[in-house]
Design a protein around this motif. Structure first.
Motif, mmCIF file in Angstrom:
data_model
loop_
_atom_site.group_PDB
_atom_site.id
_atom_site.type_symbol
_atom_site.label_atom_id
_atom_site.label_comp_id
_atom_site.label_asym_id
_atom_site.label_seq_id
_atom_site.Cartn_x
_atom_site.Cartn_y
_atom_site.Cartn_z
ATOM 1 N N PHE A 22 0.822 -1.203 0.000
ATOM 2 C CA PHE A 22 0.000 0.000 0.000
ATOM 3 C C PHE A 22 0.862 1.261 0.000
ATOM 4 O O PHE A 22 0.556 2.236 -0.693
ATOM 5 C CB PHE A 22 -0.921 -0.005 1.218
ATOM 6 N N ASP A 23 1.952 1.266 0.794
ATOM 7 C CA ASP A 23 2.795 2.460 0.899
ATOM 8 C C ASP A 23 3.405 2.826 -0.454
ATOM 9 O O ASP A 23 3.485 4.011 -0.805
ATOM 10 C CB ASP A 23 3.901 2.234 1.925
ATOM 11 N N ARG A 24 3.832 1.840 -1.192
ATOM 12 C CA ARG A 24 4.449 2.136 -2.490
ATOM 13 C C ARG A 24 3.423 2.701 -3.467
ATOM 14 O O ARG A 24 3.706 3.643 -4.206
ATOM 15 C CB ARG A 24 5.078 0.870 -3.065
ATOM 16 N N VAL A 25 2.236 2.129 -3.461
ATOM 17 C CA VAL A 25 1.181 2.627 -4.351
ATOM 18 C C VAL A 25 0.812 4.060 -3.975
ATOM 19 O O VAL A 25 0.676 4.934 -4.845
ATOM 20 C CB VAL A 25 -0.050 1.700 -4.293
ATOM 21 N N ALA A 26 0.684 4.312 -2.669
ATOM 22 C CA ALA A 26 0.323 5.658 -2.220
ATOM 23 C C ALA A 26 1.425 6.661 -2.568
ATOM 24 O O ALA A 26 1.131 7.789 -2.993
ATOM 25 C CB ALA A 26 0.071 5.638 -0.711
ATOM 26 N N GLN A 27 2.660 6.264 -2.401
ATOM 27 C CA GLN A 27 3.774 7.155 -2.724
ATOM 28 C C GLN A 27 3.794 7.477 -4.217
ATOM 29 O O GLN A 27 4.004 8.632 -4.621
ATOM 30 C CB GLN A 27 5.092 6.506 -2.320
ATOM 31 N N PHE A 28 3.567 6.458 -5.036
ATOM 32 C CA PHE A 28 3.591 6.671 -6.485
ATOM 33 C C PHE A 28 2.482 7.620 -6.916
ATOM 34 O O PHE A 28 2.685 8.524 -7.732
ATOM 35 C CB PHE A 28 3.452 5.325 -7.201
ATOM 36 N N ARG A 29 1.304 7.442 -6.363
ATOM 37 C CA ARG A 29 0.185 8.318 -6.727
ATOM 38 C C ARG A 29 0.395 9.736 -6.193
ATOM 39 O O ARG A 29 -0.053 10.700 -6.807
ATOM 40 C CB ARG A 29 -1.128 7.729 -6.210
ATOM 41 N N GLU A 30 1.085 9.856 -5.063
ATOM 42 C CA GLU A 30 1.420 11.176 -4.524
ATOM 43 C C GLU A 30 2.296 11.946 -5.503
ATOM 44 O O GLU A 30 2.139 13.147 -5.698
ATOM 45 C CB GLU A 30 2.146 11.016 -3.183
ATOM 46 N N LEU A 31 3.206 11.228 -6.142
ATOM 47 C CA LEU A 31 4.143 11.859 -7.060
ATOM 48 C C LEU A 31 3.541 12.103 -8.429
ATOM 49 O O LEU A 31 3.804 13.119 -9.072
ATOM 50 C CB LEU A 31 5.398 10.992 -7.194
ATOM 51 N N ARG A 32 2.697 11.177 -8.880
ATOM 52 C CA ARG A 32 2.234 11.218 -10.276
ATOM 53 C C ARG A 32 0.765 11.573 -10.420
ATOM 54 O O ARG A 32 0.206 11.405 -11.510
ATOM 55 C CB ARG A 32 2.463 9.839 -10.926
ATOM 56 N N ASN A 33 0.130 12.076 -9.384
ATOM 57 C CA ASN A 33 -1.310 12.292 -9.464
ATOM 58 C C ASN A 33 -1.701 13.480 -10.333
ATOM 59 O O ASN A 33 -2.858 13.650 -10.669
ATOM 60 C CB ASN A 33 -1.909 12.476 -8.059
ATOM 61 N N ASP A 34 -0.726 14.320 -10.713
ATOM 62 C CA ASP A 34 -1.074 15.501 -11.490
ATOM 63 C C ASP A 34 -0.835 15.292 -12.982
ATOM 64 O O ASP A 34 -0.993 16.207 -13.773
ATOM 65 C CB ASP A 34 -0.251 16.698 -11.010
ATOM 66 N N LEU A 35 -0.447 14.075 -13.357
ATOM 67 C CA LEU A 35 -0.178 13.808 -14.763
ATOM 68 C C LEU A 35 -1.444 13.333 -15.464
ATOM 69 O O LEU A 35 -2.183 12.506 -14.955
ATOM 70 C CB LEU A 35 0.924 12.746 -14.899
ATOM 71 N N LYS A 36 -1.658 13.851 -16.670
ATOM 72 C CA LYS A 36 -2.833 13.453 -17.435
ATOM 73 C C LYS A 36 -2.573 12.215 -18.284
ATOM 74 O O LYS A 36 -3.485 11.504 -18.659
ATOM 75 C CB LYS A 36 -3.275 14.617 -18.330
ATOM 76 N N LYS A 37 -1.303 11.961 -18.590
ATOM 77 C CA LYS A 37 -0.982 10.795 -19.419
ATOM 78 C C LYS A 37 -1.000 9.536 -18.566
ATOM 79 O O LYS A 37 -1.054 9.582 -17.338
ATOM 80 C CB LYS A 37 0.372 10.967 -20.085
ATOM 81 N N LEU A 38 -0.915 8.393 -19.226
ATOM 82 C CA LEU A 38 -0.942 7.110 -18.559
ATOM 83 C C LEU A 38 0.291 6.980 -17.665
ATOM 84 O O LEU A 38 1.421 6.988 -18.141
ATOM 85 C CB LEU A 38 -0.954 5.975 -19.611
ATOM 86 N N ALA A 39 0.068 6.866 -16.366
ATOM 87 C CA ALA A 39 1.162 6.792 -15.396
ATOM 88 C C ALA A 39 1.340 5.349 -14.962
ATOM 89 O O ALA A 39 0.447 4.761 -14.347
ATOM 90 C CB ALA A 39 0.864 7.671 -14.193
#
Length: 556
Positions: free
Chosen positions: A344-361
């Protein structure tokens, strides 16, 4: 009660110096725009931004930096500096950030590698300097004894043959000098000699590691591999690692191409790599390349191939993203839940970093810190030859030979001795009877016989008094120098080894902690420097006070 107060005072001083040394460093270069989306670069920008904000807002930015890059010790240390307070509740709260920053060393290659270099260099420095200290303190006493023995029996000059291997390298010289310095000690002090000669066996290994550390710290290939795997820079790795054959470097090169958007070239590198290295992480990254080229069926195939080898949260997360791209939200939610359940921590961290991108992250896979360290050591040790003249195996054999000679001569009656009362040299060849109390016949006779000539007895007493006075004066001067030197001179080898090692180790590590900051600038090991500074002061004072106390009681 006194011990508790001393402990609290020591802890308070430590935290004061840590807080004092945590001054923000200026002059750091700002990362390029293409690196702003890497976790460490983004974390760095948040820390820099926090320095311009009020305290409450700054703490929030640093906490965000920790969420973005939890493997970087720098945000934890910065947060410790910002929240430090002597208030009991706030004190322990800020102390927790310091401990978290220290534990983050294991998750960051350069921080951990620099720490290992600091500690290894300090141990090596202590192993080199301690035999020199013993030689400086003992040989002026023992050289006259050796000369006396050779004068009485030329065969005893054979011990000097131990110096011949000195031409093979500095560690052989240190072992030889250490052997000669300990040859005339009896009883327990000899066991300290065995311990030191055995410890010298480690010197070539520590020296090889330091050589590896310094070569790796300046190696373009290692720098590039670490930079791309820890999210620092991609362009440098794409330029430096091209054409390398080593698997970690080939994987890092493909990862750099992928992050630079050269997906077709990256896919080709991953496909060639998978022909000889069936690793699930390579399949995940190859799937990301296909997804970036809009070959979604091929991407799903790669993710599933990765799961068959070893399920990874990145594979399930990327499957969820691809499913949602296809508007299959049910499958997307199922895969996302599987990824969250795994990490869960890794998924949350990744979304924290990439949540502002419109392209496929999509989540990428990298080499772990442990794998990078292991490869860096193998890379640096390629030129080390353990069977060479300066290698560890020959030095081991030589050290064990010297230990064996010391052990066999421990009860030798042919060794010359120095009278503890008047300093006279004597041996079995020049004294018909040797009393077993560490003194010459004249001093022994003056103590047990009152029928001798009074003038001779007075002369012996005056000579004894003058000798002991000069000796105490010299020991008093030595007690203000390096801790342990006085104890070595007085024959207290174990206590001398302890205090000299701890002082030299602390002082060396303090210097190295300020120098060994490769690839972590503008941050430094301030917490370590603070702790080591206090250790230097503590062992200098305690070691010399220990010697002075025994000198006053006549135990040296």
């Amino acid at each position: 009660m006194c011990l508790k107060k001393t402990s609290l005072l020591f802890l308070g001083l430590l935290l004061f110096f840590v807080h004092l040394f945590f001054a923000p460093a200026a002059g750091a270069n700002h990362p390029s725009e293409d690196a702003l989306m890497t976790p460490e670069a983004y974390s760095y920008l948040l820390i820099e931004e926090s320095k311009k904000k009020p305290a409450a807002e700054a703490v929030g930015l640093i906490e965000k930096a920790i969420r973005v890059s939890p493997g970087d010790p720098a945000p934890y240390f910065e947060l410790f500096d910002r929240t430090f307070s002597l208030h009991p509740q706030k004190f322990f709260h800020s102390l927790n950030y310091l401990f978290k920053g220290i534990s983050a060393y294991t998750r960051n290659f350069w921080w951990f590698f620099n720490l290992s270099g600091i500690l290894t260099g300090a141990v090596l420095t202590a192993l080199v300097l301690i035999p020199i200290l013993i030689a400086v303190s003992r040989l002026p006493l023992d050289i006259p004894l050796m000369a006396h023995e050779i004068e009485e029996d030329v065969k005893t000059a054979g011990y000097l043959l131990a110096l011949l291997p000195s031409v093979m390298g500095p560690y052989y010289f240190l072992a030889s000098v250490c052997f000669l310095s300990l040859l005339h000690l009896k009883g327990r002090p000899r066991y300290a000699g065995y311990l030191l000669l055995f410890a010298l066996i480690l010197a070539p290994l520590l020296s090889a590691y330091m050589k590896t550390y310094l070569s790796v710290s300046s190696s373009p290939e290692i720098k590039a591999a670490v930079a791309v795997n820890e999210g620092r820079s991609n362009q440098y790795a794409a330029r430096v690692l091209e054409g390398r054959e080593e698997i970690p470097l080939r994987f890092s090169y493909a990862l750099a191409l992928q992050k630079e958007g050269r997906l077709r070239a990256a896919a080709g590198e991953y496909e060639e790599l998978l022909a000889s290295w069936k690793d699930p992480r390579a399949y995940v990254n190859l799937g990301n390349c296909y997804a970036g080229m809009r070959r979604l069926d091929k991407a799903v195939e790669m993710y599933n191939a990765s799961i068959k080898i070893r399920p990874l949260p990145s594979a399930y997360y990327n499957l969820s993203m691809v499913a949602r791209e296809r508007l299959d939200f049910t499958a997307g939610d199922r895969y996302f839940q599987q990824a969250s359940d795994m990490d869960f921590d890794r998924v949350a961290q990744f979304r924290e970093l990439r949540n502002d991108l419109k392209k496929l992250a999509l989540m990428e896979e990298t080499l772990t810190t442990g794998e990078l360290l292991s490869f860096a050591l193998r890379w640096g040790l390629k030129t080390v030859r353990p069977y060479s003249v300066t290698g560890a195996f020959l030095l081991t054999a030589f050290s064990f030979l010297l230990i064996a000679v010391l052990f066999m001569t421990r009860e030798s009656s042919t060794m010359a001795s120095r009278c503890q009362k008047c300093g006279k040299l004597y041996c079995i060849a020049c004294e018909r009877r040797i009393p077993r109390v560490g003194m010459c016949t004249e001093c022994f006779r003056s103590m047990i016989s009152f029928e001798s000539n009074p003038a001779e007895r007075i002369d012996t007493i005056v000579k004894t008094h003058n000798y002991l006075k000069r000796r105490r004066r010299l020991l008093g001067i030595l007690s203000f120098t390096i801790p342990g030197l006085t104890l070595f001179y007085g024959g207290r080898m174990f206590s001398g080894l302890f205090f000299s090692f701890m002082f030299i180790f602390s002082a060396s590590a303090l210097v190295f902690s300020l120098l060994f900051t490769f690839n972590i600038y503008p941050y430094t090991h301030n917490w370590l420097a603070s702790l080591l500074f206090l250790m230097v002061v503590f062992f200098y004072l305690s070691g010399n006070l220990y010697a002075i106390r025994r000198l006053k009681k006549g135990w040296l």
